[in-house]
Design a protein around this motif. Structure first.
Motif, mmCIF file in Angstrom:
data_model
loop_
_atom_site.group_PDB
_atom_site.id
_atom_site.type_symbol
_atom_site.label_atom_id
_atom_site.label_comp_id
_atom_site.label_asym_id
_atom_site.label_seq_id
_atom_site.Cartn_x
_atom_site.Cartn_y
_atom_site.Cartn_z
ATOM 1 N N ALA A 1 -16.648 59.453 -37.751
ATOM 2 C CA ALA A 1 -18.080 58.812 -36.890
ATOM 3 C C ALA A 1 -17.583 57.314 -36.215
ATOM 4 N N ARG A 2 -16.496 56.765 -36.862
ATOM 5 C CA ARG A 2 -16.069 55.515 -35.924
ATOM 6 C C ARG A 2 -15.421 55.812 -34.788
ATOM 7 N N ALA A 3 -14.795 56.924 -34.536
ATOM 8 C CA ALA A 3 -14.205 57.335 -33.323
ATOM 9 C C ALA A 3 -15.034 58.414 -32.396
ATOM 10 N N VAL A 4 -15.691 59.071 -32.825
ATOM 11 C CA VAL A 4 -16.535 60.134 -32.135
ATOM 12 C C VAL A 4 -17.659 59.589 -31.663
ATOM 13 N N PRO A 5 -18.481 59.714 -30.484
ATOM 14 C CA PRO A 5 -19.851 59.464 -30.361
ATOM 15 C C PRO A 5 -20.709 60.415 -31.275
ATOM 16 N N LYS A 6 -21.785 59.876 -31.212
ATOM 17 C CA LYS A 6 -22.870 60.656 -32.313
ATOM 18 C C LYS A 6 -23.234 61.811 -31.402
ATOM 19 N N SER A 7 -23.399 61.740 -30.231
ATOM 20 C CA SER A 7 -24.133 62.991 -29.446
ATOM 21 C C SER A 7 -22.874 63.964 -29.512
ATOM 22 N N VAL B 1 -24.907 67.599 -38.747
ATOM 23 C CA VAL B 1 -26.379 67.497 -38.122
ATOM 24 C C VAL B 1 -27.336 66.679 -38.955
ATOM 25 N N ILE B 2 -26.826 66.562 -40.134
ATOM 26 C CA ILE B 2 -27.936 65.908 -41.139
ATOM 27 C C ILE B 2 -27.721 64.533 -41.154
ATOM 28 N N THR B 3 -26.480 64.024 -41.042
ATOM 29 C CA THR B 3 -26.024 62.524 -41.175
ATOM 30 C C THR B 3 -26.062 61.704 -39.715
ATOM 31 N N ALA B 4 -25.618 62.463 -38.944
ATOM 32 C CA ALA B 4 -25.675 61.621 -37.587
ATOM 33 C C ALA B 4 -27.078 61.126 -37.139
ATOM 34 N N PRO B 5 -28.328 61.901 -37.232
ATOM 35 C CA PRO B 5 -29.183 61.344 -36.439
ATOM 36 C C PRO B 5 -29.809 59.862 -36.968
ATOM 37 N N ILE B 6 -29.662 59.623 -38.088
ATOM 38 C CA ILE B 6 -30.348 58.360 -38.647
ATOM 39 C C ILE B 6 -29.534 57.092 -38.005
ATOM 40 N N THR B 7 -28.280 57.136 -38.012
ATOM 41 C CA THR B 7 -27.613 56.070 -37.464
ATOM 42 C C THR B 7 -27.648 56.193 -35.804
ATOM 43 N N TYR B 8 -27.937 57.203 -35.246
ATOM 44 C CA TYR B 8 -28.168 57.632 -33.681
ATOM 45 C C TYR B 8 -29.429 56.839 -33.489
ATOM 46 N N TYR B 9 -30.480 57.015 -34.409
ATOM 47 C CA TYR B 9 -31.744 56.337 -33.936
ATOM 48 C C TYR B 9 -31.789 54.979 -34.493
ATOM 49 N N GLN B 10 -31.038 54.523 -35.429
ATOM 50 C CA GLN B 10 -30.847 53.158 -35.453
ATOM 51 C C GLN B 10 -30.232 52.393 -34.520
ATOM 52 N N ASP B 11 -29.134 52.850 -33.889
ATOM 53 C CA ASP B 11 -28.404 52.482 -32.596
ATOM 54 C C ASP B 11 -29.386 52.531 -31.210
ATOM 55 N N LEU B 12 -29.967 53.371 -31.232
ATOM 56 C CA LEU B 12 -30.896 53.652 -30.160
ATOM 57 C C LEU B 12 -32.153 52.663 -30.176
ATOM 58 N N LEU B 13 -32.671 52.156 -31.292
ATOM 59 C CA LEU B 13 -33.854 51.385 -31.580
ATOM 60 C C LEU B 13 -33.578 50.197 -32.230
ATOM 61 N N ARG B 14 -32.400 49.719 -32.047
ATOM 62 C CA ARG B 14 -31.729 48.496 -32.833
ATOM 63 C C ARG B 14 -32.894 47.488 -32.716
ATOM 64 N N GLU B 15 -33.753 47.151 -31.752
ATOM 65 C CA GLU B 15 -34.558 46.143 -31.849
ATOM 66 C C GLU B 15 -35.839 46.528 -32.383
ATOM 67 N N ARG B 16 -35.787 47.537 -32.977
ATOM 68 C CA ARG B 16 -37.034 47.936 -34.075
ATOM 69 C C ARG B 16 -36.498 48.288 -35.447
ATOM 70 N N PRO B 17 -36.378 47.366 -36.479
ATOM 71 C CA PRO B 17 -36.043 47.697 -37.757
ATOM 72 C C PRO B 17 -37.015 48.607 -38.493
ATOM 73 N N GLY B 18 -36.370 49.674 -39.106
ATOM 74 C CA GLY B 18 -37.302 50.620 -39.891
ATOM 75 C C GLY B 18 -37.831 51.650 -38.718
ATOM 76 N N THR B 19 -37.831 51.641 -37.632
ATOM 77 C CA THR B 19 -38.286 52.672 -36.731
ATOM 78 C C THR B 19 -37.577 54.032 -36.672
ATOM 79 N N ALA B 20 -36.088 53.862 -37.225
ATOM 80 C CA ALA B 20 -35.271 55.049 -37.458
ATOM 81 C C ALA B 20 -35.872 55.877 -38.429
ATOM 82 N N ALA B 21 -36.431 55.602 -39.590
ATOM 83 C CA ALA B 21 -36.986 56.544 -40.424
ATOM 84 C C ALA B 21 -38.031 57.236 -39.914
ATOM 85 N N ALA B 22 -38.980 56.401 -39.061
ATOM 86 C CA ALA B 22 -40.142 57.145 -38.709
ATOM 87 C C ALA B 22 -39.751 58.172 -37.666
#
Length: 279
Positions: free
Chosen positions: A155-161, A201-222
């Motif tokens: 994951a460190r070397a490959v984009p989430k998408s 497919v299971i592990t990538a979305p959570i960190t993807y959302y965290q990066d997408l919504l970095r300014e909104r802590p906790g929103t990734a789980a929602a």
């Protein structure tokens, strides 16, 4: 939340910690599957599942009530956004976020469709039965565990998408094989593809959302909850529209096509930085 407790700074260890957490969840799922397979074989009533689930839920509630850090006692600070509910919902439905949730929901729909089809396909096959369902699901979950532990290094070397696109292809191969190879010994090779693809497919979305919504802590789980709603709606639509047309094969093919469209759309959206100016 668990990952943040283990790594408050959300630094380089975030992907690794999330991988371990998800692997532990898959391992517990696999353990319970094996346990209940033998328990039912010895004549234990199916109602015992609800009893054990209730006990586990009470134990989890106790851990949260008595062991979870209180507000203000964590080593990190979550600044309040100061937004009203309506404003928060408006943030979520912005095109930059909403389009990506729809794409990832389409990707995740293949996993939901798998859980619907596995029992139906094996029940309709003269060579398969309930024990084969348990074995196949167990093998797939078994491959997910080591894959989730290894993936953080990738994951460190490959984009989430890109990771989601690769996972979608691998998982699609296993989903297509269910109806097409249900009576072939080659079927038992496919849990490897499903396990590795499913781990991505299971592990990538959570960190993807965290990066997408970095300014909104906790929103990734929602976002994961919204993604689940999208995948459930797509799964129901695919099954209702195609099951009576060409059988389980048509359902599987349509589901895989939907997930591939989602993966391709997400890859394209990130590639062109879609709606970045409207964030």
């Amino acid at each position: 939340a668990l990952a943040r407790l283990a790594s408050p700074d959300e630094g380089a260890n975030r992907d690794g910690i999330l991988g371990v957490i998800r692997a532990a969840l898959s391992f517990s799922f696999l353990s319970m599957l094996i346990f209940w397979t033998f328990a039912f074989g010895y004549g234990l009533s199916e109602m015992a599942v609800f009893v054990s689930g209730g006990i586990a839920s009470l134990g989890l509630l106790g851990l949260i009530v008595f062991g979870w850090p209180k507000d203000g006692q964590t080593p990190w600070a979550d600044p309040r956004s100061g937004m009203r509910l309506r404003d928060a919902l408006a943030e979520i439905v912005k095109p930059r976020v909403a389009v990506r949730v729809l794409f990832i929901g389409a990707i995740a729909s293949s996993g939901t469709l798998y859980m619907v089809l596995i029992s139906l396909i094996f029940d309709a096959s003269p060579l398969r039965g309930p024990s084969d369902v348990a074995l196949y699901v167990g093998m797939l979950a078994g491959w997910e565990v080591p894959a989730m532990l290894i993936l953080p290094r990738v994951a460190r070397a490959v984009p989430k998408s890109t990771m989601l696109a690769i996972g979608t292809v691998l998982y699609g191969m296993h989903l297509l094989a269910l109806p097409m190879l249900s009576e072939s010994p080659l079927l038992w090779i496919m849990p490897l593809f499903g396990g590795v693809g499913g781990a991505m497919v299971i592990t990538a979305p959570i960190t993807y959302y965290q990066d997408l919504l970095r300014e909104r802590p906790g929103t990734a789980a929602a976002m994961l909850a919204v993604q689940k709603l999208v995948s459930d709606i797509l799964t129901a639509g695919v099954f209702a529209a195609t099951a009576h047309v060409g059988g389980f094969e048509t359902v599987a093919v349509t589901g895989v096509v939907c997930s591939l469209i989602g993966a391709g759309g997400l890859y394209w959206a990130d590639r062109v930085n879609l709606f970045a100016d409207k964030a």
